[in-house]
Design an enzyme around this catalytic site. Sequence first.
Site, PDB file in Angstrom:
ATOM      1  N   GLY A  10       0.814  -1.204   0.000  1.00  0.00           N
ATOM      2  CA  GLY A  10       0.000   0.000   0.000  1.00  0.00           C
ATOM      3  C   GLY A  10       0.850   1.257   0.000  1.00  0.00           C
ATOM      4  CD  GLN A  11      -0.682   7.268   0.253  1.00  0.00           C
ATOM      5  OE1 GLN A  11      -1.218   7.372   1.351  1.00  0.00           O
ATOM      6  NE2 GLN A  11      -0.993   8.033  -0.776  1.00  0.00           N
ATOM      7  CE1 TYR A  62     -13.823  -3.356   3.148  1.00  0.00           C
ATOM      8  CE2 TYR A  62     -14.160  -1.030   3.642  1.00  0.00           C
ATOM      9  CZ  TYR A  62     -14.538  -2.190   2.981  1.00  0.00           C
ATOM     10  OH  TYR A  62     -15.653  -2.176   2.156  1.00  0.00           O
ATOM     11  CB  THR A  63      -8.432   2.707   3.449  1.00  0.00           C
ATOM     12  OG1 THR A  63      -8.063   2.136   2.189  1.00  0.00           O
ATOM     13  CG2 THR A  63      -7.368   2.385   4.489  1.00  0.00           C
ATOM     14  CB  THR A 102      -7.871   6.881  10.809  1.00  0.00           C
ATOM     15  OG1 THR A 102      -8.540   7.920  10.089  1.00  0.00           O
ATOM     16  CG2 THR A 102      -8.929   6.078  11.535  1.00  0.00           C
ATOM     17  CG  ASP A 103      -8.619  11.972  10.326  1.00  0.00           C
ATOM     18  OD1 ASP A 103      -8.199  10.976   9.708  1.00  0.00           O
ATOM     19  OD2 ASP A 103      -9.310  12.857   9.787  1.00  0.00           O
ATOM     20  CE1 TYR A 134     -10.622   3.322   7.662  1.00  0.00           C
ATOM     21  CE2 TYR A 134     -10.962   5.642   8.203  1.00  0.00           C
ATOM     22  CZ  TYR A 134     -10.113   4.587   7.917  1.00  0.00           C
ATOM     23  OH  TYR A 134      -8.758   4.788   7.896  1.00  0.00           O
TER      24      TYR A 134
END
Length: 290
Positions: A10-11, A62-63, A102-103, A134
């Site tokens: 991934g990134q 899972y984004t 994550t935020d 999410y």
Amino acid sequence: MRVHVTGATGQLGSVLRATAPSTAGFVGLSSAELDVADGSAVQRWAAESLAPGDVIVNCAAYTRVDDAETDAAAAAAVNTDGPAHLAAASAARRARLVHLSTDYVFDGPVAPAASTRTAPYEPDDVGSEPPSVYGRTKLAGERAARAADPTATIVRTAWVYRGGAGDFVGTMRRLAAERDRITVVDDQLGSPTYVGDLARGLWELITADAGRGAVLHATNGGQTTWCGLAKAVFEADGLDPDRVVPCTTADFPRPAPRPAYSVLSPLSWSAAGLRPLPDWRDALTRALVR
């Protein structure tokens, strides 16, 4: 020391591989090589490959934020069960887990409602019910990881980009070449984070053995809106920023609610003895000229 990175294609995983220091034995694991949602597979992998003193960096997630609204089970399998499986493995094998979050875990107002918050979120500002599936699965994953391994480090970040195809910055550059004007949401406030700076920060965290058992925030400094970021991309490329037209979230409704405010405080990162990530404008300049 070996550093096992899940979600390595991934990134963030790809950049961690490219920037790995010579002292770290990088072991990249794609989702095909290790499905973190499969507890039995994680146990087998840990028994065969994970040694005391090793580090796991969990970039697997899972984004697909909008898809998660109707695919909650799949999101929970990766975002909640996955960290729990990895934390159980790290605790059993006396390894270390660094889990990316994550935020979206905060439960503040969602756009297009205006946020009255002006102070960046500290790690303990989390409530109980993030507004998106999410966000709920990611918060549950944080809690599951820390329950299974209290020494696990949670690193929350936000608005991550590399500047290539498929991310926001890359998309803005592509649209600049295709359209005279583009319309971008201007009522969501956050901190754009260049993945190169995030990767550098994570390597510092790992090599310094800092932040064990802590929840840390790692984003580039400062804040802007998506529209502000798009205008900055145009400016950096020598284009007229007025070609970017502001709009509200209500103009482009999406299945998943978006935070109206998701600026993360850097104080926890600095308190762990780590260098603050640079200002987002400086980061964007470097991202676009690399």
